[in-house]
Design an enzyme around this catalytic site. Structure first.
Site, short mmCIF file in Angstrom:
data_model
loop_
_atom_site.label_atom_id
_atom_site.label_comp_id
_atom_site.label_asym_id
_atom_site.label_seq_id
_atom_site.Cartn_x
_atom_site.Cartn_y
_atom_site.Cartn_z
N HIS A 169 -10.21 0.17 -16.07
CA HIS A 169 -9.59 0.95 -14.99
C HIS A 169 -9.47 2.42 -15.42
O HIS A 169 -9.20 2.71 -16.58
CB HIS A 169 -8.20 0.40 -14.65
CG HIS A 169 -8.27 -0.82 -13.77
ND1 HIS A 169 -8.09 -0.77 -12.42
CD2 HIS A 169 -8.54 -2.12 -14.06
CE1 HIS A 169 -8.22 -1.98 -11.90
NE2 HIS A 169 -8.51 -2.82 -12.89
N SER A 207 -11.83 2.70 -6.26
CA SER A 207 -10.79 3.47 -6.97
C SER A 207 -10.55 4.81 -6.31
O SER A 207 -9.41 5.28 -6.19
CB SER A 207 -11.18 3.66 -8.44
OG SER A 207 -11.09 2.45 -9.16
N GLU A 225 -8.53 4.27 -3.18
CA GLU A 225 -7.16 3.88 -3.52
C GLU A 225 -6.34 5.08 -4.00
O GLU A 225 -5.20 5.28 -3.57
CB GLU A 225 -7.18 2.77 -4.57
CG GLU A 225 -7.68 1.44 -4.02
CD GLU A 225 -8.23 0.51 -5.09
OE1 GLU A 225 -8.73 -0.56 -4.72
OE2 GLU A 225 -8.17 0.88 -6.29
N GLN A 226 -6.90 5.87 -4.90
CA GLN A 226 -6.15 7.02 -5.41
C GLN A 226 -5.91 8.04 -4.30
O GLN A 226 -4.85 8.67 -4.24
CB GLN A 226 -6.88 7.65 -6.59
CG GLN A 226 -6.94 6.72 -7.80
CD GLN A 226 -7.09 7.46 -9.12
OE1 GLN A 226 -6.76 8.66 -9.22
NE2 GLN A 226 -7.58 6.77 -10.15
N ILE A 258 -1.91 1.21 -15.08
CA ILE A 258 -2.51 0.59 -13.89
C ILE A 258 -1.41 0.24 -12.91
O ILE A 258 -0.40 -0.38 -13.26
CB ILE A 258 -3.28 -0.70 -14.26
CG1 ILE A 258 -4.40 -0.37 -15.25
CG2 ILE A 258 -3.87 -1.35 -13.01
CD1 ILE A 258 -5.09 -1.61 -15.80
N ALA A 295 -1.04 -0.62 -8.42
CA ALA A 295 -1.70 -0.72 -7.11
C ALA A 295 -1.20 0.43 -6.25
O ALA A 295 -0.17 0.33 -5.57
CB ALA A 295 -1.38 -2.07 -6.46
N VAL A 296 -1.94 1.53 -6.29
CA VAL A 296 -1.44 2.76 -5.67
C VAL A 296 -1.26 2.62 -4.16
O VAL A 296 -0.46 3.35 -3.56
CB VAL A 296 -2.36 3.95 -5.99
CG1 VAL A 296 -2.30 4.28 -7.46
CG2 VAL A 296 -3.79 3.68 -5.55
#
Length: 476
Positions: free
Chosen positions: A373, A390, A393-394, A426, A428-429
């Site tokens: 990650h 990713s 998500e970010q 890490i 879960a944003v």
């Protein structure tokens, strides 16, 4: 090799379809009268032993090579008296009925059959004989099915549109689907609503039956001992389903009757009470099974095929789910090898399959996934070298649009965290905002290494669930 588990333990899942019953009914209630008398095991019928199933003689044994006077007379009662009592009761109250008719029994009861037809009752096929088919070869069972339909058609003037063997084999439903021409098959107790089964020959509608709201429990151990018990059980079942319907999730209730059982006076009184009870309620659809089948086909139809990862080839599966665990397609490859069933053709089921592969891996392999990650708002993000998942998500938490001060803070936290634990932070944003991410960063920096690794793995699995959900949404 991927192992396929052929049973469907998932069904409609947590959200069953709204059946849109006629008149906005809260429940569909369906009465079945099983007509088996004259089709049971008997030396006169070419069988090797007497009948032993569903009679007043609990625990009866078949008499090989002998006729059983008591058993025969109990079955005769069903044809001679019980049928007519149920016929008067149900027709007087204008209750639509489906008959599960054994073909040879119907042939030996022409007057009763004529009464069924005059009343507008549906006569579905209950097979050729009221015997066990569990040990029959496919060829022999298919031959009996063909004979049953032909004889049924001769007797009633039309072929049966419904099929229910009852004492069936593992092949029965498939054989009925292959035989064709049945609007529904009832050899299932798996749901409170109709559903479709798919075979190589095509799809077959299943309208499930019941063994609990059924007078057969008067003839089994730990069954009903009185009409009052029967009535109360039927009432409780109806009341619960009726309330589910009121809450927006209508279902179907089947009631199974046998002429030699419910046709007895003390039990018929319970049936009468129950019919009068449900008819005192509004928005109750009393229907034959063929009516329910036709409604389902025309109003509901076959639901759109579910996204079915379990039907994918290995390459398709890995291509689709290989990125769910960051840069770790081996998780999908291992998951593909596990036993799968229809229950894994859901986001929750597929996620569980992937997590099983991740959890059963060595600690080294799991650590490789954790270290795969990227840092939050790190160098890979700034140079746009994140995976698409990713990056999305970010961005959902605004980490792609940090101020200079925020960027410095994230770089400092990333360095402190990695320096302490040896793997990136890490989270879960998509479950968080920028502010709550920073709060979690500071809190988790205080954790011992073992606790933090457990938390990192939980977050890896949570991120995987979000990604699986997205894949299922995109597949609709």
């Amino acid at each position: 090799m991927n192992q396929k588990y052929e049973r469907d333990m998932h069904g409609y899942g947590s959200l069953s379809p709204h059946p849109r019953w006629p008149g906005d009914a809260r429940i569909a209630v369906q009465f079945v009268v099983n007509y088996e008398e004259g089709g049971e095991n008997c030396l006169l019928h070419g069988d090797q032993a007497s009948e032993a199933f569903l009679s007043e003689i609990i625990g009866a044994e078949p008499w090989t090579g002998q006729r059983h006077w008591n058993m025969e007379s109990i079955y005769e009662y069903g044809a001679r008296a019980g049928f007519w009592r149920l016929h008067r009761l149900l027709t007087a109250r204008e209750v639509p009925v489906t008959v599960f008719g054994i073909a040879t029994a119907l042939a030996r009861s022409p007057e009763q059959t004529a009464a069924m037809i005059r009343a507008g009752w549906e006569i579905a096929s209950h097979g050729l004989k009221w015997i066990e088919y569990r040990t029959f070869s496919e060829c022999k069972e298919r031959a009996h099915m063909k004979h049953a339909v032909a004889l049924h058609t001769e007797i009633t003037g039309s072929r049966p549109l419904g099929w229910y063997t009852g004492r069936c084999s593992m092949n029965t439903v498939r054989l009925a689907a292959e035989f064709g021409g049945f609007d529904y098959v009832a050899d299932s107790y798996a749901d409170d609503l109709p559903y479709w089964r798919t075979f190589d020959c095509g799809s077959q509608l299943i309208v499930p039956y019941t063994l609990d709201a059924n007078d057969m429990r008067f003839a089994t151990a730990q069954g009903f001992n009185s009409g009052a018990q029967f009535f109360q059980y039927l009432k409780d079942s109806f009341d619960f389903l009726y309330e589910e319907g009121r809450a927006g999730s209508p279902k179907m209730m089947s009631v199974g009757l046998h002429c030699r059982l419910a046709g007895r006076p003390g039990r018929a009184q319970a049936v009468a009470r129950f019919v009068d009870y449900i008819k005192s309620h509004e928005k109750v659809w009393l229907a034959r099974r063929i009516d329910i089948a036709n409604h389902w086909k025309h109003e509901i139809g076959q639901t759109c095929p579910r996204f079915s990862p379990t039907q994918m080839s290995r390459k398709q599966f890995v291509d689709t789910f290989g990125g769910v665990f960051e840069h770790s397609p081996w998780v999908a490859e291992q998951a593909f090898l596990l036993e799968t069933s229809a229950g894994h053709d859901s986001a929750a089921g597929l996620h569980n399959l992937l997590c099983r592969a991740f959890r059963s891996a060595t600690s080294q392999k799991r650590m490789e996934v954790v270290r795969a990650h990227p840092d939050l708002a790190g160098k890979l993000a700034r140079s746009r070298r994140l995976t698409r998942a990713s990056e999305t998500e970010q961005a959902s938490a605004g980490l792609d649009a940090l101020t200079e001060e925020e960027q410095v803070r994230f770089e400092d936290l990333n360095a402190r965290y990695t320096g302490k634990f040896g793997f990136p932070f890490i989270i879960a944003v998509k479950d968080h905002t920028k502010a709550t991410i920073l709060e979690a960063f500071l809190e988790r920096l205080e954790n011992p290494a073992s606790q933090e690794l457990e938390e990192a793995c939980r977050q890896v699995e949570r991120i995987a669930r979000i990604r699986v959900d997205d894949i299922f949404v995109q597949s609709r």
